[in-house]
Structure formats: structure tokens, C-alpha cells
Design an enzyme around this catalytic site. Structure first.
Site, PDB file in Angstrom:
ATOM      1  CB  THR A 157    -118.967  44.680 -68.394  1.00 46.63           C
ATOM      2  OG1 THR A 157    -118.030  44.351 -69.415  1.00 46.63           O
ATOM      3  CG2 THR A 157    -120.167  45.379 -69.020  1.00 46.63           C
ATOM      4  CB  ILE A 158    -121.129  43.803 -63.830  1.00 45.24           C
ATOM      5  CG1 ILE A 158    -122.137  43.243 -64.829  1.00 45.24           C
ATOM      6  CG2 ILE A 158    -121.812  43.972 -62.470  1.00 45.24           C
ATOM      7  CD1 ILE A 158    -123.409  44.062 -64.958  1.00 45.24           C
ATOM      8  CG  ASP A 199    -109.860  44.785 -62.210  1.00 44.65           C
ATOM      9  OD1 ASP A 199    -111.084  44.765 -62.449  1.00 44.65           O
ATOM     10  OD2 ASP A 199    -109.028  44.171 -62.897  1.00 44.65           O
ATOM     11  CB  ILE A 227    -121.969  39.967 -59.329  1.00 44.96           C
ATOM     12  CG1 ILE A 227    -121.866  41.323 -58.639  1.00 44.96           C
ATOM     13  CG2 ILE A 227    -122.642  40.082 -60.703  1.00 44.96           C
ATOM     14  CD1 ILE A 227    -123.186  41.954 -58.312  1.00 44.96           C
ATOM     15  CE  LYS A 243    -123.725  31.934 -69.999  1.00 43.72           C
ATOM     16  NZ  LYS A 243    -124.630  33.092 -69.973  1.00 43.72           N
ATOM     17  CE  LYS A 270    -120.320  34.319 -61.120  1.00 41.71           C
ATOM     18  NZ  LYS A 270    -119.532  35.455 -60.601  1.00 41.71           N
ATOM     19  N   GLY A 291    -123.500  44.546 -74.352  1.00 42.80           N
ATOM     20  CA  GLY A 291    -122.328  45.412 -74.394  1.00 42.80           C
ATOM     21  C   GLY A 291    -121.182  44.959 -73.528  1.00 42.80           C
ATOM     22  CB  VAL A 344    -123.613  37.677 -79.075  1.00 43.70           C
ATOM     23  CG1 VAL A 344    -123.410  36.297 -78.509  1.00 43.70           C
ATOM     24  CG2 VAL A 344    -124.987  38.223 -78.710  1.00 43.70           C
ATOM     25  NE  ARG A 349    -119.270  29.866 -78.127  1.00 38.72           N
ATOM     26  CZ  ARG A 349    -119.045  31.142 -77.791  1.00 38.72           C
ATOM     27  NH1 ARG A 349    -117.928  31.726 -78.157  1.00 38.72           N
ATOM     28  NH2 ARG A 349    -119.950  31.816 -77.103  1.00 38.72           N
TER      29      ARG A 349
END
Length: 362
Positions: A19-20, A40, A132, A136, A148, A177, A182, A274
Site C-alpha cells: 500500500t505505502i 517486492d 518506513i 506501533k 520495527k 485503505g 479496518v 486481539r
């Protein structure tokens, strides 16, 4: 300026199909790079972003590369062949509950993978490396956040230890997105008539659009290139994400946007947090002071770090335990480096039980 950092340069984006990563590629392509290396480990994601950018007229500068960042020789070979001057490292495992169940795999991607990319960038003379990261990583309650934070520590230590390659860490929260967001889940649940599931009535998160996040990441990286005062100090850029939003409020707004009434046409039910999840995310550590950069939307966190000679042997322990599948020893090694990390016993226990079951079955 961001264009001055990119134009005419060889630019590498890892996790280019994510996504990013894919949004970074879209914005970078418009800034005139000499070549844009799309790295990738997923064939379809790589094909998708390469095809999209080719159709948009950028095909001549694209170099799609199927690369697993965990494979050091492959990463070194990529850097040796392409000699990128700007590197954006977005490849990572990010889904908190999945990572809790698979800590060894996550450590290999998020810790070893980052180390391989950072080491290759240093060896082959990249000018700027952008890592990136995530909110968290601050006082992590999840193993994903802890991995991270480990990668942040390595980037910081390298930035201070040598002068030829700048390491820029950019930390931000949830992206609307994204594959782990979510929002797509809520859309599916609303389409199916509900209920919309929220983990806890008080849970809240910072949110930003993908386009805005990528734009500010590139802006932060260009600040590092332009302003020598921000160089060589291991500091972390933090994107200003505004005020956090309650997830239940987001659910209510999305139901209303679909022309329906929350709790009447579409019910909202609460499950539970969770493994590894927090009620509230933080964007900087209590020991970090936030400083202004003079650029809207970008703040600077003062460094808390570990010197490279102390960090390297402990990193080796983390990687060794991850490779051998020893989740309990791995978590202990991570705790030594990130003492504020509070592991979720249920998630770790499940991972250990899964490993034991696999060994017995083989």
C-alpha cells in the site's frame, strides 16, 4: 525540495507492491528519476504496480525486481547492479495478530530484512535511506511494533556511525485503505448487512490517507538532504496525524456514509482486543522530545538509541533465534534491546504451541 532529491537519480523502493510502497512509487515516478527500481517478493503485486506505472507513461524508467529482503546475497546483488542513490525501505510484515502468531518469520523480514537493505545501502554508497516505521514501534505491546523498533535502532546507529549514507526514519500511524486497515473490513461488513465488528468501545487510532502519508515521507526525506543540522544524529521524523479517532466513531460514520443508521439498520458489536493490540497508539516515546522542523506535517523526535558496537552482537542473537524457530529465546533477545516491549503471553504461547505441533508432525 523533494524533486531535487529524486530527479535524475536511481531510486529503489522495497515493498513496492504494498500500500505505502506503491503510492511512494507513483509519486516518485512523477518526480523524474533516472530509474525507479521496484523491489517486492510478491509477483502479482510487483506486476500490478509495474503495469499501472507503465500505462501511466513511466515504463522506460522502471526496473521491476523480484527480491526477498531476507536473502542477503540477493539484496547485495541488487544494490551492486543498480547502485541506487535513494532507497525507501517499505517492505515489512505489518499485520499485528498474524505477526504475534509468527514471531520468527516476522523477525526475519522486519529485522534481518531491514539490516540487509541498510547494510547494502552503506556498502554500495546510497546517499539517502528512508525507513518506513510505525507508531506501533513506540512502547510496543505487539511483536510487530518491537521488530520495527529494532529496525529503527539499527538505522539510527548506522546514521551516527558513518557519514556517507544518511538514514532517515519516518514514523506514522494507520493508513486508510491499506490492506491491514479496518476500513475495507467495515465496507465488506456493511455490504453484507452487518454487524460491523469493533474490538473495544474505547479503542482509537491515528489515521492518514495513503497519498498524504507518502507525500510527507518524501518531504521528510528531502528535509534530511537539505538541512545538515538534521544529519548524522539518528533522529526520527514523526508525521503529524492530527487527533486520534475512535474506531467505533469511524464505524458509525462509514455506516452513515452508506445511507444507513448505526445500531438500527446495521449493528455494531464489540469483540475484544486481539493479541498485541493497544487501546491507544503513541507517536513518540516519553524519552523523546518532539521538535519542529519548519515543515507542516513533519515533526522531529530527539534520539534514544544504542551504539552500533553494542547493537550488532545483540542483533545477531535475534536473527539466530529467528532462523532456528526458537520463539521464546527470540522474545527474550528482543526484550534486551527493547525493554519497554510488553509481550502478549497468549500470542507467544500460541506461537510456541504451533511450532511444537509442526515439529511433531514432521
Amino acid at each position: 525540495m523533494t524533486r531535487q532529491m529524486i530527479e535524475g537519480e536511481s531510486v529503489l523502493v522495497t515493498g513496492a507492491g504494498g500500500t505505502i510502497g506503491s503510492e511512494l512509487c507513483r509519486q516518485i515516478a512523477r518526480l523524474g528519476p533516472r530509474q525507479l527500481i521496484l523491489a517486492d517478493n510478491g509477483e502479482f503485486n510487483l506486476y500490478s504496480i509495474e503495469r499501472e506505472l507503465t500505462e501511466d507513461g513511466f515504463g522506460e524508467v522502471l526496473v521491476p525486481q523480484l527480491v526477498d529482503v531476507c536473502q542477503r546475497d540477493h539484496v547485495m546483488g541488487l544494490f551492486k547492479a543498480s547502485k541506487p542513490s535513494v532507497v525507501l525501505h517499505a517492505a515489512a510484515l505489518k499485520h499485528v495478530p498474524i505477526v504475534e502468531m509468527n514471531p520468527c518469520a516476522a523477525a526475519l523480514v522486519n529485522v534481518l530484512g531491514a539490516k540487509n537493505v541498510f547494510d547494502a545501502a552503506t556498502e554500495f554508497g546510497a546517499r539517502t535511506v528512508v525507513f518506513i516505521s510505525t507508531d506501533k514501534a513506540v512502547n510496543p505491546s505487539s511483536f510487530m511494533g518491537a521488530t520495527k523498533r529494532l529496525a529503527e535502532l539499527y538505522a539510527q546507529a548506522l546514521d551516527v556511525a558513518q557519514t556517507d549514507t544518511r538514514f532517515v526514519t519516518v514514523r506514522f500511524g494507520n493508513v486508510l485503505g491499506s490492506t491491514g486497515s479496518v476500513a475495507p473490513l467495515f465496507i465488506r461488513q456493511i455490504k453484507n448487512g452487518g454487524p460491523v465488528t469493533v474490538t473495544h468501545p474505547d479503542v482509537q487510532r491515528y489515521f492518514m490517507t495513503t497519498q498524504e502519508a507518502a507525500k510527507l515521507v518524501l518531504k521528510a526525506a528531502s528535509l534530511e538532504s537539505e538541512n545538515g543540522v538534521l544529519s548524522n544524529d539518528g533522529r526520527i521524523f514523526v508525521l503529524d496525524m492530527g487527533d486520534p479517532i475512535k474506531i467505533v466513531t469511524l464505524a458509525e460514520r462509514m455506516i452513515e456514509a452508506a445511507g444507513l443508521r448505526p445500531y438500527k439498520d446495521i449493528d455494531i458489536t464489540f469483540t475484544k482486543l486481539r493479541p498485541g493490540e493497544k487501546l491507544f497508539e503513541e507517536i513518540f516515546h516519553s524519552l523523546e522530545k518532539l521538535l519542529e522542523t519548519g515543515t507542516d506535517g513533519v515533526l522531529l523526535a530527539s534520539p534514544t538509541m544504542i551504539d552500533l558496537p553494542l547493537l550488532v552482537p545483540r542483533f545477531s542473537d535475534v536473527i539466530r533465534y529467528a532462523r532456528s524457530g526458537k520463539a521464546d529465546a527470540l522474545l527474550e533477545a528482543v526484550h534486551h534491546l527493547v525493554p519497554e516491549f510488553k509481550a502478549d503471553a497468549a500470542g507467544v504461547g500460541a506461537a510456541e504451541a504451533a511450532n511444537d505441533a509442526i515439529k511433531k508432525a514432521v
